[in-house]
Design a protein around this motif. Structure first.
Motif, short mmCIF file in Angstrom:
data_model
loop_
_atom_site.label_atom_id
_atom_site.label_comp_id
_atom_site.label_asym_id
_atom_site.label_seq_id
_atom_site.Cartn_x
_atom_site.Cartn_y
_atom_site.Cartn_z
N ARG A 152 0.83 -1.21 0.00
CA ARG A 152 0.00 0.00 0.00
C ARG A 152 0.86 1.26 0.00
NH1 ARG A 152 -4.28 0.06 4.68
NH2 ARG A 152 -4.79 -1.87 3.56
N TYR A 153 1.92 1.23 0.79
CA TYR A 153 2.82 2.39 0.82
C TYR A 153 3.50 2.57 -0.53
CZ TYR A 153 6.94 5.19 1.75
OH TYR A 153 7.91 6.16 1.69
N LEU A 154 3.96 1.47 -1.13
CA LEU A 154 4.62 1.59 -2.43
C LEU A 154 3.64 2.11 -3.49
CD1 LEU A 154 6.71 -1.73 -2.46
CD2 LEU A 154 7.54 0.61 -2.09
N LEU A 159 1.95 6.75 -6.95
CA LEU A 159 1.00 7.79 -7.33
C LEU A 159 1.60 9.18 -7.17
CD1 LEU A 159 -2.33 6.39 -5.82
CD2 LEU A 159 -1.63 6.43 -8.22
N LEU A 160 2.43 9.37 -6.12
CA LEU A 160 3.12 10.66 -5.95
C LEU A 160 4.04 10.95 -7.12
CD1 LEU A 160 4.07 10.79 -2.16
CD2 LEU A 160 2.57 12.36 -3.39
N ILE A 161 4.76 9.91 -7.58
CA ILE A 161 5.66 10.11 -8.71
C ILE A 161 4.87 10.52 -9.95
CG2 ILE A 161 7.25 8.92 -10.28
CD1 ILE A 161 8.14 7.20 -7.92
N VAL A 162 3.72 9.86 -10.20
CA VAL A 162 2.89 10.22 -11.36
C VAL A 162 2.37 11.65 -11.22
CG1 VAL A 162 0.76 9.68 -12.59
CG2 VAL A 162 2.24 7.81 -11.80
N PHE A 163 1.89 12.02 -10.01
CA PHE A 163 1.36 13.36 -9.78
C PHE A 163 2.43 14.42 -10.01
CE2 PHE A 163 0.74 16.91 -6.81
CZ PHE A 163 -0.48 17.41 -7.27
N TYR A 164 3.64 14.19 -9.47
CA TYR A 164 4.72 15.18 -9.65
C TYR A 164 5.18 15.25 -11.11
CZ TYR A 164 5.13 15.58 -4.58
OH TYR A 164 4.89 15.83 -3.26
N GLY A 184 9.82 13.59 -17.81
CA GLY A 184 9.13 14.01 -16.59
C GLY A 184 9.35 13.04 -15.44
N PHE A 185 9.25 11.77 -15.75
CA PHE A 185 9.52 10.78 -14.70
C PHE A 185 10.99 10.83 -14.28
CE2 PHE A 185 5.56 8.80 -16.25
CZ PHE A 185 4.95 8.49 -15.04
#
Length: 682
Positions: A152-154, A159-164, A184-185
């Motif tokens: 769940r943490y991973l 999702l944070l990486i995708v959002f940023y 971007g990634f």
């Protein structure tokens, strides 16, 4: 599986009638000689002979573990195991032999090759073993919950990486710059991981503020939260599971015939060693996991559990055990005895006690047998003291056969060879052992009897009575004996002297231990004035009974310096200090641990073996078919094994100390006396 004469070319494991030989690259690295053809082996083990319990009687299978790392442990162990015999499909019994070899210089190899049951464990199999451990670990509910939290943490982190990455594209377009999604990634990961190459940067304050948010999020996530989460929910539980595998909280359901021990001390340590010689299993109940792991690493079989909880003994399979041994304080022993009786009303419980009152309470709690080891040690020390007369003192019995000890000092036996003593011809008694400075010797006809000799005699009650009538007039001494230490052992020694009408003086530092004893002196035994007042100049013997081995060594050296001619007997709490006390000048040293272990072992195997003293035991065996029709002297049992025939049984008749010309008849039972090594040889 390997059979006799089989050979593996990979490691060079040869099994033949002489034993096991391990070779590496064509060079012998372990075997009977322990010498390599390419160099000297700094440490190796002897081959286990493929006889008796060492191999299956049907297929001769043997289970071998070989460590070629060069940094292997410095000890070798053997334990019993089971295998499925391929000859007839029956289950055979074999002993698992661990062959440990240390390599010098060029013979050392960086790889480990392991053989178990005749198969090589390759690198791929090691990976399979690791996978099986992971699979077993993931079967735990706690482990499954922790893995779900980690996943769940991973997922949140991804999702944070995708959002940023989306935010990066939007801000770059606002500044008039355009990059691919892969870029971007790439930018998000380099900033979050604090690498920050600087090849892609924002030119506005809004972009720089966004970069700071991404950077801080990465520092917290990658450097703090992720490691903590991994350690807390995955690595730590995995290591705990590994530790608990080394120190289990329950025994296998098939476990049977084992001895349950609740404490590790000098007595149980010596007992465990004796159990190992006879391939009897045991387990030490240990409340604390860390202590259990330490004991496991020292080679002990342990189980984690509180010994005052009934479920602990349920998990220890107490109903299938051979005995429960309790050697802690009287209060703790009583509590555990009551707990065991809740689970099993029939299991034999052997407990130690410090007083007669504690002995009665333990019996009321349900103990099968209660031992007062301090009292037993005091009597043993008194029995070996050169004082009073030279009567024999019975130390054990085997049916109607009695085993006794008698001091030779002051008797006409001193200075004679055993052959010249004519004890067997005149009294019918057999000298089966001679104690010399605490070491038991197997006597021969040429053995010389010295003033310090203590004879171990075997005979009937009538034969020992005739011996006492002949030698009771010798070795009379009127001077008081000196007892150093007035604790439980010292008091028991004094009581034994009183029963023989012998005078004594006790020198004790604590007045509370000797209240009411008019023959006690209060003072430090290291003070020469106190020793002189206690009568050391005239005392025929000094018995040192304190529980501290360091003090005993000090006092032994002091007494030997003051009186080179007196007999000095000492107690040793730890087996390792027995030889030190002998070097200090003691004529006889009695090990508290060995004595207690002998008594417990006798209770465990009372029908087969009687352990009389350190290394001396009486045991019975059926007459081998090859000896039927021969006389005792023709059988050559003593020259070949070191054991002495002290009795033979045919039907219901027991013949004690049979004549050498006695013919051995098929169906007879031999009663032998000898050391542990002698019994193995027989």
């Amino acid at each position: 599986m390997f059979g006799p004469g089989a050979r593996s070319e990979d490691l060079g494991l040869t099994i033949n009638g002489d034993g096991i030989r391990v070779t590496l690259d064509g060079a012998d690295v372990a075997g009977d000689a322990g010498v390599c053809k390419q160099g000297t082996i700094t440490e190796s083990t002897h081959a286990y002979p493929l006889v008796g319990p060492s191999a299956c009687g049907s297929c001769h299978a043997v289970d071998v573990s070989f460590d070629a790392m060069g940094e292997a442990p410095r000890n070798t162990s053997a334990r019993r195991g089971e295998h499925r015999c391929r000859a007839g499909g029956t289950v055979g019994r074999t002993r698992q032999a661990h062959v440990t070899v240390r390599f010098p210089g060029s013979l050392r190899t960086p790889r480990a090759v392991e053989w178990r049951g005749g198969r090589k464990v390759s690198g791929g199999q090691v990976v399979k073993s690791f996978i099986s451990q992971i699979t077993a670990f993931l079967q735990s509910r706690t482990s499954q919950r922790n893995v779900r939290l980690l996943l769940r943490y991973l997922g949140i982190f991804f999702l944070l990486i995708v959002f940023y990455s989306i935010g990066f594209h939007l801000l770059m377009l606002r500044e008039g710059q355009e990059f691919s999604w892969l870029t971007g990634f790439y930018w998000t990961l380099t900033v979050m991981s604090t690498l920050g190459f600087g090849d892609i940067t924002f030119h506005t304050d809004l972009g720089r503020a966004f970069s700071m948010v991404v950077l801080l999020t990465g520092m917290i996530s990658l450097l703090v939260v992720l490691p903590f989460t991994f350690i807390e929910f995955f690595y730590a539980p995995y290591m705990k599971a590994q530790s608990e595998a080394r120190a289990p909280r329950r025994l296998e359901p098939k476990t049977t015939g084992h001895v349950i021990v609740t404490d590790l001390n000098p007595v149980t340590g010596a007992l465990i060693e004796k159990l190992g010689r006879y391939e009897r299993s045991y387990v030490i109940l240990t409340p604390d996991l860390s202590t259990a792991l330490e004991r496991h690493d020292l080679g002990f079989a342990v189980m984690v559990g509180e010994p005052d909880l009934p479920e602990t003994f349920e998990k220890a399979r107490v109903r299938q055990a051979a005995m429960v041994v309790l050697t802690q304080s009287d209060v703790i022993n009583t509590n555990i005895t009551s707990t065991v009786r809740e689970v099993s009303p029939d299991i034999p419980i052997l407990a130690t006690a410090s007083s007669a009152a504690a002995e009665e309470i333990l019996k009321l709690a349900g103990a099968t047998q209660v031992l007062r080891l301090d009292e037993m040690m005091g009597r043993s020390l008194a029995r070996r003291t050169i004082a009073g007369d030279a009567r024999s003192h019975v130390i054990g019995s085997f049916d109607r056969l009695l085993i006794a000890e008698a001091t030779a000092s002051g008797t006409p036996l001193v200075g004679r060879r055993l052959f010249d003593s004519r004890l067997r011809e005149s009294l019918g008694i057999t000298v089966v052992g001679v104690w010399e400075r605490g070491k038991l010797q197997t006597p021969t006809s040429e053995t010389e009897i010295t003033p310090s000799s203590i004879l171990v005699l075997a005979g009937s009650a009538e034969q020992l009575r005739r011996y006492d009538e002949l030698f009771c007039i010798y070795n009379v001494s009127a001077a008081p004996l000196l007892i150093v230490g007035g604790g439980r052992v010292g008091q028991a020694t004094a009581a034994a002297f009183c029963s023989r009408n012998l005078d004594y003086r006790i020198l004790e530092r604590d007045a509370a231990n000797v209240q009411g004893d008019k023959r006690a002196l209060v003072g430090d035994a290291a003070d020469l004035d106190n020793l002189n007042a206690a009568g050391i100049p005239e005392a025929p013997a000094a018995i040192i009974t304190t529980h501290d081995d360091d003090t005993n060594v000090y006092l032994t050296i002091l007494c030997r310096r003051l009186r080179p001619d007196m007999q000095i007997l000492s107690r040793a709490t730890h087996e390792r200090n027995v030889s030190t006390l002998h070097r200090a000048g003691a004529d006889f040293v009695l090990s508290y641990g060995s004595m207690g272990a002998n008594v417990i072992f006798n209770a465990l195997r009372h029908a087969d073996v009687l352990m009389l003293a350190e290394g001396l035991q009486v045991f019975r065996i059926p007459l081998p078919a090859a000896l039927a029709g021969k006389s005792i002297v023709e059988s050559e049992i003593r020259p070949q094994t070191g054991c002495s025939i002290v009795a033979v049984r045919q039907d219901d008749e027991l013949l004690i100390n049979p004549e050498p010309a006695t013919t051995l008849v098929a169906g007879m039972e031999l009663i032998l006396i000898g050391t542990v090594e002698d019994e193995t040889a027989s």
